[in-house]
Design an enzyme around this catalytic site. Structure first.
Site, PDB file in Angstrom:
ATOM      1  CB  ALA A  92      -0.971  -0.045   1.170  1.00 52.09           C
ATOM      2  CB  SER A  93       0.702   4.490   1.743  1.00 47.62           C
ATOM      3  OG  SER A  93      -0.478   4.972   1.135  1.00 47.62           O
ATOM      4  CB  VAL A  94       5.148   0.841   2.595  1.00 48.18           C
ATOM      5  CG1 VAL A  94       6.649   0.589   2.604  1.00 48.18           C
ATOM      6  CG2 VAL A  94       4.637   0.914   4.038  1.00 48.18           C
TER       7      VAL A  94
END
Length: 578
Positions: A117-119
């Site tokens: 995801a946003s990593v």
């Protein structure tokens, strides 16, 4: 070295203070890198505890499975998998998960591949910073210089740095996947979104800004973002399990995410969870990367090494330092969450816990992932979960992030000045006290003691207080804190980052003082709202007091070495011998 009487301010640390070294990862024991084995041993069971409902998450398990990896000085001291990577086939009309038959469920393994995801934003960040190093991109240049259509909607003055620091004025997100028919139309819509605030007037975390940066990387390199990440980051670093759109051969090792019938997808497994990234072909600046804990350990160690790993340089040291500067100090009074470097989150106690410092960096991902990197202790902890499997509405996983970060932080010992110091218990929303009754009222006395503190800076504090009526009423005692660099003064209250070392504290005891007290207070700061669920209580490393001494013209008023230690009144404090 500065003279010891140099006037300082409250302790802080900057990226210039980070000392990079070249470590290559290997497995080893906690003891060989100076960590407390019993604390490291808590990491796995604490991750496992969230496989069932908990007090903070009472209706459903926090996640079906997880992989956690912790390291210090290049030594991996824990790498464990718990629970299942694939457990459900759907969500029933009652909101309950429909479990697969037991033989079809897939256990989580240390090499399970997770949707980050946003990593993923960190990979976009590194790819962009590489282009800055090569002179293809300027941080202060308008994004429209590289992506002309981005100027639409009043964005002509929005700079690359603003997108990296989430201060552009863009909204957080729009439903590209739902409202536009093709990837081309969706990218065009993302770039055309108008501002809903003037640039640099607020902090608002925005996926749209990172989508634009992914397009920018593609424009200046002439290659798709996934190829840039592969050729310039993951391949040189040997991250063989990391990339976008994993092939079908990897599906049995991929953790499933969410049941998304509203998007016509069913149970998402082997494809990116984020609806916008999926609708953009699986490759976008804000989401889309899949990886393992072992690969992310290489990525983390590269950053801890100042941009290189095992002889392969990905970023220059000066670039890594520049990425860890807090560029949003002017916006943090309005929004403490604004603390940001270039793409990296900084000093976020709500998931970094005791690993947090002004230069601790990392990121979280909506699917339940997180990385925390503490460059001062040269440690990092990675937690990969599929907490959205089978339904994001089951809740967030901030308490599990906090638990593993806390365990690694607590594994770093604080050595007492004497045989034993006193440590304040970290009770939630409470004040605990340590009181030293003086032998007799002071006559123009002097107090000295050792103080070690590292606490959450917004809601927690330490007070040094005195009483002249046997503890009936209390007032703050002004203090001076000394170390080898100099001294600074406080009104009796200290908070935040304490430098992670012992301070020698002195104070004048007014005549008539009968008691001295140390009060540690934890406030009601909790993690940001995550789908209606709050994170657990937030703490730092803690507060320690040692070598308490008080004297006046008549002699000793209090001295632990003089047998007065047994007279200390501890309410929520306990001896600490590590």
């Amino acid at each position: 070295m500065a003279p010891p009487d140099r006037e300082l301010g409250p302790p802080t640390v900057t990226p210039a203070d980070i000392r990079f070294r070249q470590d290559t990862l290997r497995s080893g024991s906690a003891a060989e890198v100076g960590l407390l084995p019993e604390q490291v041993a808590r990491i796995r069971p604490d991750a496992e505890a969230y496989l069932q409902p908990t007090a903070d998450h009472p209706t459903y398990p926090t996640y079906p499975g997880a992989v956690v990896l912790a390291a210090k000085d290049g030594v991996i001291v824990e790498h464990a998998a718990v629970g299942t990577a694939v457990r459900y086939s759907a969500v029933g009309p009652d909101g309950q998960g429909v479990e697969l038959p037991a033989e079809q469920q897939i256990p989580a393994r240390p090499d399970t591949i997770y949707d980050l995801a946003s990593v993923s934003k960190l990979f976009t960040t590194v790819a962009l910073l590489q282009q800055v190093e090569r002179g293809r991109v300027e941080l202060e240049a308008p994004v429209a210089r590289y992506v002309p259509e981005f100027a639409a909607g009043g964005k002509q003055d929005v700079t690359v740095r603003m997108l990296l620091t989430h201060t552009s004025g863009l909204p957080a997100d729009i439903a590209l996947w739902r409202d536009y028919p093709t990837p081309e139309a969706r990218f065009a819509a993302a770039l055309a979104v108008p501002l809903d605030a003037p640039p640099r007037t607020r902090y608002l975390y925005s996926d749209l800004g990172l989508i634009a940066l992914g397009v920018l990387v593609r424009r200046v390199t002439g290659r798709p973002l996934d190829e840039v990440v592969r050729d310039e980051i993951t391949t040189p670093l040997g991250m063989r399990e990391t990339g976008y759109n994993p092939g079908p051969e990897k599906r049995p090792r991929i953790a499933a995410t969410e049941y998304q019938p509203y998007a016509g997808r069913g149970m998402v497994w082997g494809e990116v969870h984020d609806e916008n990234a999926w609708s953009l072909g699986g490759v976008a600046g804000h989401a889309g990367v899949f990886s393992t804990a072992a690969d992310l350990a290489i990525f983390s160690q590269m950053l801890l090494n100042g941009g290189s790993y095992d002889g392969h340089r990905v970023l220059q040291e000066k670039t890594v330092r520049a990425a860890l500067v807090d560029y949003n100090t002017d916006l943090e009074a309005a929004n403490p969450e604004a603390t940001r470097g270039l793409g990296f989150e900084l000093d976020k106690h709500w998931y970094m816990m005791g690993l947090a410092t002004p230069v601790t960096f990392g990121h979280t991902g909506f699917t339940g992932t997180s990385i925390v990197i503490d460059p001062l202790a040269r440690t990092f902890v990675i937690l990969l979960t599929n907490r959205v499997h089978p339904d994001r509405a089951w809740g967030g996983n901030n308490p599990s992030r906090q638990a593993v970060a806390r365990d690694l932080a607590e594994a770093t010992p604080v050595h007492p000045l004497s045989g034993s110091a006193w440590r304040a218990e970290q009770r939630d929303m409470a004040t605990v006290t340590l009181t030293a009754p003086l032998r007799h009222p002071a006559q123009d006395g002097r107090l000295s003691f050792g103080l070690w503190y590292d606490i959450e800076p917004l809601a927690d504090l330490v007070r040094v207080e005195i009483s002249a009526d046997g503890g009936q009423t209390w007032s703050l005692l002004p203090i001076t804190l000394h170390d080898k660099s100099g001294r600074w003064s406080a009104d009796g209250v200290v908070r935040g980052y304490g430098g992670r070392h012992w301070w020698e504290v002195t104070a004048h005891l007014p005549g008539g003082t009968t008691d001295v007290r140390w009060s540690s207070t934890t406030g009601d700061l909790r993690g940001p709202v995550d789908l209606g669920h709050l994170g657990g209580a937030v703490h730092g490393r803690g507060v320690y007091v040692d070598r308490i001494r008080a004297k006046d013209q008549s002699g000793t008023l209090f001295g632990e070495k003089n047998g007065d230690g047994d007279r200390l009144i501890a309410d929520g404090w306990a001896p600490a011998r590590t």
